[in-house]
Design an enzyme around this catalytic site. Structure first.
Site, PDB file in Angstrom:
ATOM      1  N   ASP A 522      13.351  -5.931 -34.645  1.00  8.55           N
ATOM      2  CA  ASP A 522      13.485  -5.609 -33.226  1.00  8.55           C
ATOM      3  C   ASP A 522      14.686  -4.656 -33.069  1.00  8.55           C
ATOM      4  O   ASP A 522      15.448  -4.456 -34.019  1.00  8.55           O
ATOM      5  CB  ASP A 522      13.737  -6.951 -32.508  1.00  8.55           C
ATOM      6  CG  ASP A 522      13.699  -6.854 -31.010  1.00  8.55           C
ATOM      7  OD1 ASP A 522      13.244  -5.836 -30.478  1.00  8.55           O
ATOM      8  OD2 ASP A 522      14.138  -7.838 -30.366  1.00  8.55           O
ATOM      9  N   GLU A 525      15.556   0.992 -32.298  1.00 10.10           N
ATOM     10  CA  GLU A 525      15.464   2.371 -31.741  1.00 10.10           C
ATOM     11  C   GLU A 525      16.606   3.266 -32.224  1.00 10.10           C
ATOM     12  O   GLU A 525      16.361   4.455 -32.394  1.00 10.10           O
ATOM     13  CB  GLU A 525      15.451   2.302 -30.204  1.00 10.10           C
ATOM     14  CG  GLU A 525      14.248   1.598 -29.619  1.00 10.10           C
ATOM     15  CD  GLU A 525      14.285   0.080 -29.773  1.00 10.10           C
ATOM     16  OE1 GLU A 525      15.398  -0.461 -29.903  1.00 10.10           O
ATOM     17  OE2 GLU A 525      13.213  -0.528 -29.774  1.00 10.10           O
ATOM     18  N   ASP A 599       9.246  -5.202 -23.946  1.00 10.00           N
ATOM     19  CA  ASP A 599       9.529  -6.190 -22.893  1.00 10.00           C
ATOM     20  C   ASP A 599       8.777  -5.908 -21.599  1.00 10.00           C
ATOM     21  O   ASP A 599       9.329  -5.354 -20.643  1.00 10.00           O
ATOM     22  CB  ASP A 599      11.040  -6.222 -22.637  1.00 10.00           C
ATOM     23  CG  ASP A 599      11.801  -6.647 -23.878  1.00 10.00           C
ATOM     24  OD1 ASP A 599      11.156  -7.136 -24.835  1.00 10.00           O
ATOM     25  OD2 ASP A 599      13.029  -6.486 -23.902  1.00 10.00           O
TER      26      ASP A 599
HETATM   27  C1  NOJ Z   1      14.171  -7.741 -27.360  1.00  6.40           C
HETATM   28  C2  NOJ Z   1      12.731  -7.922 -27.695  1.00  6.40           C
HETATM   29  O1  NOJ Z   1      11.958  -6.911 -27.108  1.00  6.40           O
HETATM   30  C3  NOJ Z   1      12.260  -9.298 -27.286  1.00  6.40           C
HETATM   31  O2  NOJ Z   1      10.922  -9.455 -27.625  1.00  6.40           O
HETATM   32  C4  NOJ Z   1      13.127 -10.351 -27.954  1.00  6.40           C
HETATM   33  O3  NOJ Z   1      12.734 -11.616 -27.512  1.00  6.40           O
HETATM   34  C5  NOJ Z   1      14.587 -10.100 -27.617  1.00  6.40           C
HETATM   35  N1  NOJ Z   1      14.948  -8.766 -28.010  1.00  6.40           N
HETATM   36  C6  NOJ Z   1      15.537 -11.109 -28.273  1.00  6.40           C
HETATM   37  O4  NOJ Z   1      15.528 -10.964 -29.649  1.00  6.40           O
END
Ligand code: NOJ
Length: 955
Positions: A522, A525, A599
């Site tokens: 995650d 970017e 998200d």
């Molecule tokens: C951002 C991610 O997009 C999300 O899916 C994740 O739960 C959080 N980071 C925490 O790690």
């Protein structure tokens, strides 16, 4: 709730985007003849499929900038245009601020994005150099032509004599050459400036050349302005697709304002966009600068190979019919990048399918995923302890709900230090993994690229002592803020960093991890909470002294790539397929695992938007994607959650996920009837896994999308070109349109062709080309039709996980078309290893024709490295059979048919199987079931439905 627009640049806040818009407007006002770029004909040379020359950018009557040009005509029929800047190429420039950054334009994007295949130049058919232009013919029987106009420089591409793509038609081509910063005297000094030669282009606005500040962060820009731009026109094309990842409709919108259009170009600067908005060209987490332009006769593509910040404008211009030739629309695009060499691939079609293949040839095919990863994934931020995980696992079984993978977000770690476990909440990870393994289930844990900056944390100590982190502009280790607080970032552009990363995943080093553990990457970017636009400063320095601005959009892929290889090499000799999910991506990421759309929110709009987004991932060559089921932020109503599971059943990557503040929403918590309906949706996914796996195989060998848009499947049906809320699953003929509106009780499905379509469950028929058909969709129903002419493979025995289905028998659904025929394919392998590369797979072609259903070998379509593992694999599969064959639209002559005859290589002579016939009723088609034909899935066999007295005779 809502995106913070002020955190992210608009075009007019991005110096180079604004400058290029101004440049384009200026050229438009003056006419394209004012373009300062011309190809010097005396420099043109051809050798082995390559045309070379020098473009001159005219600065004044006496001053030119030399820009080496290479046009390569590739084997695949595509062409590649590369333009560099001689002075920077030679390193003959001076950097400001004592920067140690590289002097060249970034030219390594290809080493990440391209696989090397499809890059071979091919022999030119013919080359003709005229006074004003040169013409090149290439391809089989000179199918393709390019005309290269010298002044202004422009290239037109033709296929079979028809113009398909034009470069620099409008004269927006630009390349900001290197120049020293000249400190102009301030006004106070009061001197008159000397008049120099009249500049060829209007006096430029220098305000963003040397420094740029946004949101309190200043970019030092040691190399000054260096953007590149090209306008690319698709004559006669009204629709363009691709450019993932954005929340735009699938058929991309215009971007220069006007009613219903965007007023911003599509942007690529991979970023952690909090609470992203829908129907927007704003940048998101990943970017693939590949575009398909489509009309009913042809599809062509552009791949803009550049990893710096990029903006793409789209304008559609109606051409008039004054000459009586019939009007058409041209799509004109304008591609603008901050840095790097100009590197453009032009792909000349002719179909969406052919383009997918050509693009995959260049950037690679989808990695064949492990079977478990196409089952259902259960995630949330966070399962709070190993006991919690075990409890959720038990509950799924208690409620008979299948799932394959449970996930651990951030909080499993000790103080957000990756490669550790929180000793209080996860005292026994191995025990937890062992419980999951009992049902062949897996665990995925999160590992991000930011490494906590804390004394005594061995990982950060090693990162620093081995000098493997990203640096700031002063060549010191870069420090920023992310989940763990103060952090450093691994620089996966550095081969030594990737080697080190591998060592961290070795079982003897990584504690608490069993072979059924896979990884989630995650925030790659990269997300930096206190950085410009929530990312890294552009003047940070990576391996090779490249500036972050040069390669930002590739950064996420390099981390994904490093983890993919780390998981592959956990133990020497153990070659199992890794599963690694990524949020950031670039062209080529499809080689390393799945992506998801970040998200999203628990609302109906986000559910609806997920479908064009996932479809566009397929168009953009990265089809293994999905959205968070249920929505990440917020709490979905039970209805929304249920409808989301029904839609998610059709995402290639199918995972429920929720924010840490969201209420628990595991499917068994929803209660009746929601839990039952969600379970049904999950069972549908599991029963169709053989078809999904076959679709993944097509992605892995043909580059094809896994779920496919209307235009892709019916490229000649114009009425379907803008449809992006329904889709086909692989080549199965399954056509789905999930309900994405609150209180929805029906959907209108568009049918393009004159085949009959059948409801998946009831066999109700829908027929009528070019029309919408209303399909009832009460809560328990997913609108899902089967197009006549296909044979669909399923496994119908309910199991706890895909691993437990490995040896289950198959059901084949033969959906007869209007001529009483059908065909389909099925690909099977062990779903775990790379043995398929050595022949360990089964690939069948099913064919129903003239009363006979046959299964024959289709493995000649595959090209394994060798077949040394084939016999052993086939042996393991001898017990796997077909237990049921359903024939939809069964002919009436079968109504008294009791048995069918079975023949085949190892079928005993005289073998038969019983048949049950169900007559057509109301609007529902007739169907027949062959009960337990017991034929082996890997063998050749035929089942004859001939009725006594001949096939065609009425009994
Ligand atoms: C951002 C991610 O997009 C999300 O899916 C994740 O739960 C959080 N980071 C925490 O790690």
């Amino acid at each position: 709730m809502g995106v913070k627009h002020h955190d992210f640049k608009r075009c007019d806040q991005s110096g180079f985007c604004k400058r290029n818009h101004a440049f384009a407007d200026d050229i438009t006002a003056k006419g394209r003849g004012a373009s300062p770029f011309r190809l010097d004909p005396s420099t043109i040379r051809t050798k082995n499929g390559i045309v070379e020359g020098t473009i001159l950018k005219q600065l004044s009557d006496t001053e030119n900038v030399r820009l080496p040009l290479t046009i390569t005509f590739l084997d695949s029929g595509s062409a590649r245009i590369q333009i560099d800047e001689e002075r920077r190429q030679k390193g003959d420039i001076v950097l400001r601020h004592d920067s140690k950054a590289r002097k060249e334009r970034y030219n390594e994007a290809g080493s990440w994005a391209l696989t090397g295949a499809g890059l071979q130049p091919q022999k030119l058919g013919n080359f003709n150099k005229g006074d004003d232009l040169a013409t090149v013919w290439w391809g089989p029987s000179d199918e393709f032509t390019a005309t290269i106009t010298y002044s202004p420089f422009a290239v037109e591409f033709f296929r079979d004599g028809k113009k398909q793509v034009i470069l620099n038609e409008r004269g927006f081509m630009n390349l900001e050459h290197w120049r020293p910063k000249v400190d102009k005297p301030t006004k106070e000094e009061g001197k008159e400036e000397e008049k120099k030669d009249e500049p060829a282009v209007a006096e430029e606005d220098e305000s963003t050349w040397w420094e740029e500040t946004f949101g309190g962060n200043t970019d030092s820009k040691p190399r000054g302005p260096e953007s590149i731009a090209m306008d690319i026109t698709f004559p006669g094309f009204q629709h363009v697709y691709g450019l993932a990842e954005h929340t735009s409709p699938l058929s991309l919108k215009e971007t220069r304002g006007g009613e219903g259009n965007f007023d911003q170009p599509y942007r690529f600067w991979n970023a952690d966009v909090f609470e992203y908005e829908l129907n927007s060209p704003m940048t998101l987490y990943g970017g693939i600068p590949f575009m398909q332009a489509h009309n009913k006769d042809t599809t062509v593509g552009i791949f803009w190979l550049n990893a710096a910040e990029t903006w793409v404008d789209i304008v559609k211009t109606k051409q008039d019919t004054t000459l009586g030739l019939g009007g058409h629309t041209d799509t004109q695009t304008h591609w603008i990048s901050e840095a790097g060499v100009m590197d453009i691939f032009i792909m000349l079609g002719p179909t969406p399918k052919a383009l997918s293949k050509k693009y995959a040839e260049l950037t690679g095919y989808t990695a064949m995923p492990p079977m478990f990863s196409i089952g259902y994934h259960q995630c949330r931020w966070n399962y709070v302890s190993d006991e919690d995980v075990k409890d959720v696992d038990h509950k799924f079984d208690q409620y008979n709900i299948p799932y394959d993978v449970i996930w651990l977000d951030l909080e499993y770690t000790d103080d957000r230090q990756y490669f550790t476990w929180n000793p209080d909440s996860f005292p026994n990870p191995i025990g937890m993994e062992a419980q999951l393994d009992e049902n062949e289930r897996k665990l995925v844990i999160l590992i991000d690229p930011h490494i906590k900056n804390k004394a005594g944390y061995p990982i950060v100590e090693e990162l620093k002592s081995k000098d493997l982190a990203v640096k700031n502009k002063d060549q010191n280790i870069y420090e920023g803020w992310c989940w763990p607080g103060s952090s450093h970032w691994i620089d996966c552009f550095n081969p030594a960093a990737r080697e080190w990363w591998k060592t961290l995943f070795a079982y003897n080093k990584m504690k608490g991890v069993s072979p059924n553990v896979h990884i989630w990457n995650d925030m790659n970017e990269p997300s930096v909470f206190n950085g410009p636009e929530v990312s890294m400063p552009r003047d940070n320095i990576h391996h090779g002294n490249w500036e972050h601005r040069d390669l930002h959009n590739i950064n996420g892929m390099t981390f994904h790539n490093a983890t993919h290889h780390a998981i592959m090499s956990r133990v020497k000799g153990e070659l199992v397929r890794p599963f690694v999910l990524t949020r950031a991506f670039f062209a080529g990421s499809q080689r390393f695992g799945a992506m998801w759309t970040g998200d999203n929110q628990a609302d109906w709009g986000h559910l609806a938007a997920s479908i064009p987004m996932v479809l566009n991932q397929g168009v953009s060559g990265y089809p293994f994607g999905g959205a968070d089921v249920g929505g990440f932020f917020g709490n979905p109503s039970k209805e929304l959650l249920t409808r989301w599971y029904q839609a998610g059943t059709f995402y290639p990557f199918f995972r429920g996920h929720a924010h840490i503040d969201a209420r628990r929403r595991e499917p068994y918590l929803a209660g009746s009837p929601y839990t039952e309906v969600i379970t049904q949706a999950l069972r549908l996914r599991y029963s169709l896994l053989p078809s999904w796996y076959t679709a993944f195989r097509e992605a892995a060998t043909e580059g094809a999308p896994i779920i496919r848009a209307q235009y892709y499947v019916h490229p000649r049906d114009e009425a379907g070109f803008a449809i992006d809320d329904q889709f086909y699953v692989g080549s199965t003929g399954l056509l789905a349109k999930p309900v994405v509106t609150e209180g929805g009780e029906s959907v209108d499905i568009y049918i393009a062709d004159d085949e009959t379509y059948y409801d998946y469950n009831t066999y109700k028929t829908y027929k009528g080309a070019g029309k919408y058909h209303t399909v009832a969709a009460p809560l328990e129903k997913i609108p899902l039709l089967m197009q006549g002419g296909h044979i669909i493979s399923r496994k119908d025995r309910p199991r706890r996980s895909s691993g437990l289905m490995a040896w289950d028998p198959y059901t084949l659904v033969v959906v007869l078309d209007k001529n009483g025929q059908a065909e389909g394919e099925l690909y099977i392998d062990d779903g775990k290893t790379y043995d398929f590369e050595h022949g360990a797979f089964i690939h069948r072609s099913f064919d129903f024709k003239n009363t006979k259903l046959t299964s024959s070998d289709a493995s000649s379509k595959d090209s394994p490295k060798d077949t040394k593992k084939k016999p052993a694999y086939l042996k393991t599969m001898t017990g796997v059979t077909v237990e049921r064959i359903i024939i939809v639209n069964a002919p009436q002559q079968w109504r008294n048919l009791l048995n069918v005859k079975i023949t085949g290589s190892d079928v005993i002579s005289g073998a038969i199987a019983g048949v049950t016939y169900h007559a057509a009723e109301g609007g529902n088609a007739a169907w027949a079931v062959v009960r337990n034909p017991d034929v082996k899935i890997g063998n050749d066999w035929a089942i004859d439905f001939e009725v006594a007295g001949g096939a065609k005779s009425e009994l």
